[in-house]
Design an enzyme around this catalytic site. Structure first.
Site, PDB file in Angstrom:
ATOM      1  N   SER A 155       0.835  -1.201   0.000  1.00 36.76           N
ATOM      2  CA  SER A 155       0.000   0.000   0.000  1.00 36.76           C
ATOM      3  C   SER A 155       0.874   1.256   0.000  1.00 36.76           C
ATOM      4  O   SER A 155       1.624   1.469  -0.962  1.00 36.76           O
ATOM      5  CB  SER A 155      -0.943  -0.058   1.205  1.00 36.76           C
ATOM      6  OG  SER A 155      -1.997   0.850   1.040  1.00 36.76           O
ATOM      7  N   ASP A 181      -0.740  -4.329  -3.640  1.00 37.43           N
ATOM      8  CA  ASP A 181      -2.048  -3.670  -3.580  1.00 37.43           C
ATOM      9  C   ASP A 181      -1.989  -2.157  -3.509  1.00 37.43           C
ATOM     10  O   ASP A 181      -2.658  -1.532  -2.667  1.00 37.43           O
ATOM     11  CB  ASP A 181      -2.918  -4.232  -2.441  1.00 37.43           C
ATOM     12  CG  ASP A 181      -4.372  -4.384  -2.909  1.00 37.43           C
ATOM     13  OD1 ASP A 181      -4.615  -5.192  -3.819  1.00 37.43           O
ATOM     14  OD2 ASP A 181      -5.249  -3.664  -2.400  1.00 37.43           O
ATOM     15  N   HIS A 202      -7.397  -5.970   0.711  1.00 36.26           N
ATOM     16  CA  HIS A 202      -6.240  -5.090   0.542  1.00 36.26           C
ATOM     17  C   HIS A 202      -4.998  -5.568   1.316  1.00 36.26           C
ATOM     18  O   HIS A 202      -3.866  -5.335   0.898  1.00 36.26           O
ATOM     19  CB  HIS A 202      -6.647  -3.684   0.994  1.00 36.26           C
ATOM     20  CG  HIS A 202      -5.549  -2.671   0.982  1.00 36.26           C
ATOM     21  ND1 HIS A 202      -4.831  -2.367  -0.150  1.00 36.26           N
ATOM     22  CD2 HIS A 202      -5.034  -1.887   1.978  1.00 36.26           C
ATOM     23  CE1 HIS A 202      -3.932  -1.427   0.145  1.00 36.26           C
ATOM     24  NE2 HIS A 202      -4.033  -1.133   1.419  1.00 36.26           N
TER      25      HIS A 202
END
Lengths: 278, 278
Positions: B106, B130, B258
């Protein structure tokens, strides 16, 4: 100008290698660790010249005429996955420079993954181009028809090129010229495929065998490359393959059909670099 | 039994590294080439213990508390992509053992790709988990709301765990315990996040900046990993990213949201192996 002599594959040196189980004709360039190339059904080692150009500065790149194809041995029988995969493994052992990176298109992908699953010690990794498990029966039927229809006498090389351009509408003209010049021999009355018709028929049948065990069991890294417009590997077949092996990386080449490395060599080369340089 | 002491990240040795531009708290295990780990917003280096366990036999694995997080410096301002990426590059230079493999989730993915695009000489490759370009505005709005809502006083550590379990419903309980025990500090009246609230707000805003240039320009290999059920990287955002960079390999982890490396560490580890061992 001698057009044939100017084709890129003629810059590669060719030789025969006796692996003990088969004599294989190969084309070779460069020095370093082994990177081996295996073509699709009815093709031959010449189709990989652009990829070998890209990697021969770092690797011993060797493209192989697989059994039944090109100038390699063409036994009467023995065209199943195991026959081709054992050829690959015996070649790496004969070269005595493994483990090798295997780059395989279609039939060559099937054979490369099978070889890696059979003897992981001889294989560093596999770039598997447009062949997966879960290919539908009707797709194999259509492939077998196309393959068997290739057993023709052509009056001259331009007729071969016209036939190939029709059969492979997305392969650019220079790559069609390579297939014509490298894959056919002059015979009484014209040109015929170097690939053995009976070997091609058996090889096409052999492609139908279940490939799930090899993909499930292979422990070496495999990059799955699919042509975004491939009629051989459907989106559904790729999806099922990713469900079987979610850990395997996937590259889908936009605008490419089944013949990914001939239609989109630049993206194929970049994808291979991203895989082996990580 | 001391539950906190038994959590996997406590087997890692922690230390502070002054890179000249920032003091970063890191957790470390193993010997060999550098593999660095960068967490998502509001998390910290402890979340990577399972991945470090898998790779510390071959790599010096170092997970970093990024600026504003954990026990690292928390300047008043400076939470854009460039600030985080320059921290990564200065860390590799300080360690003097590059090029490094960067594994980023992320925020950490955004920072890792930005660092690789900025100075490819210091980066071997990136595993980008992700986070891609083309994330939709409403997704960033929802993320900012969740992040800012985390600035709370919790009466006890169980309340932290309950809050985190609700916020991350697919992260298994042991990994929730890691986040609670590693990411909060005892204060008057209970527990508060170690991550600075003002730094989190700025970091969430900074995530909205256009990431197309970094993904377009990065020359080092990047593995794009997406959770199949991710609400952060939509299928559409991944598709646009693949159109931008069709040569970058993709792994979609089925059943993961996620938080791919915490929800599905085994597939994540296999995918990283397939990428770096090819």
């Amino acid at each position: 100008m001698n057009i044939v002599a100017d084709l890129p594959y003629n810059r590669l040196s060719a030789r025969k290698i006796d692996t003990g189980r088969i004599v294989l004709n190969v084309r070779e360039a460069g020095e370093g660790p082994l990177m081996l190339f295996f073509h699709g059904i009815t093709a031959n080692s010449a189709v990989f010249a652009p990829l070998m150009d890209a990697f021969c500065d770092r690797f011993t790149t060797i493209a192989v005429d697989q059994r039944g194809h090109g100038l390699s041995d063409k036994p009467e029988s023995g065209y199943d996955a195991k026959d081709f995969a054992d050829d690959i493994l015996s070649l790496i052992q004969t070269l005595d420079r493994g483990p090798a990176i295997l780059v395989g298109h279609s039939l060559g992908c099937r054979n490369s993954v099978t070889a890696a699953a059979t003897n992981p010690d001889l294989v560093r990794s596999v770039v598997g181009i447009d062949f997966t498990p879960f290919i539908e029966t009707e797709v194999f039927d259509a492939l077998a028809s196309r393959v068997n229809a290739g057993d023709q006498l052509f009056g001259h090389l331009q007729a071969v090129e016209a036939y190939l351009a029709n059969r492979y509408p997305n392969i650019p003209a220079p790559a069609i010229k390579v297939r014509a010049a490298s894959g056919y021999q002059a015979v009484e009355g014209g040109f015929r495929p170097l690939a053995s018709p009976t070997a091609m028929a058996q090889t096409a049948e052999g492609l139908r065998a279940d490939l799930v065990p090899a993909f499930r069991d292979v422990t070496r890294p495999v990059l799955i490359v699919r042509g975004g417009d491939s009629k051989l590997v459907s989106a559904a077949a790729l999806q099922k393959t990713s469900a079987l092996r979610p850990d395997l990386p996937v590259v889908v080449v936009p605008g490419a059909d089944h013949y990914v490395n001939e239609v989109s060599p630049e993206i194929t080369i970049k994808a291979i670099r991203n895989f082996i340089d990580a």
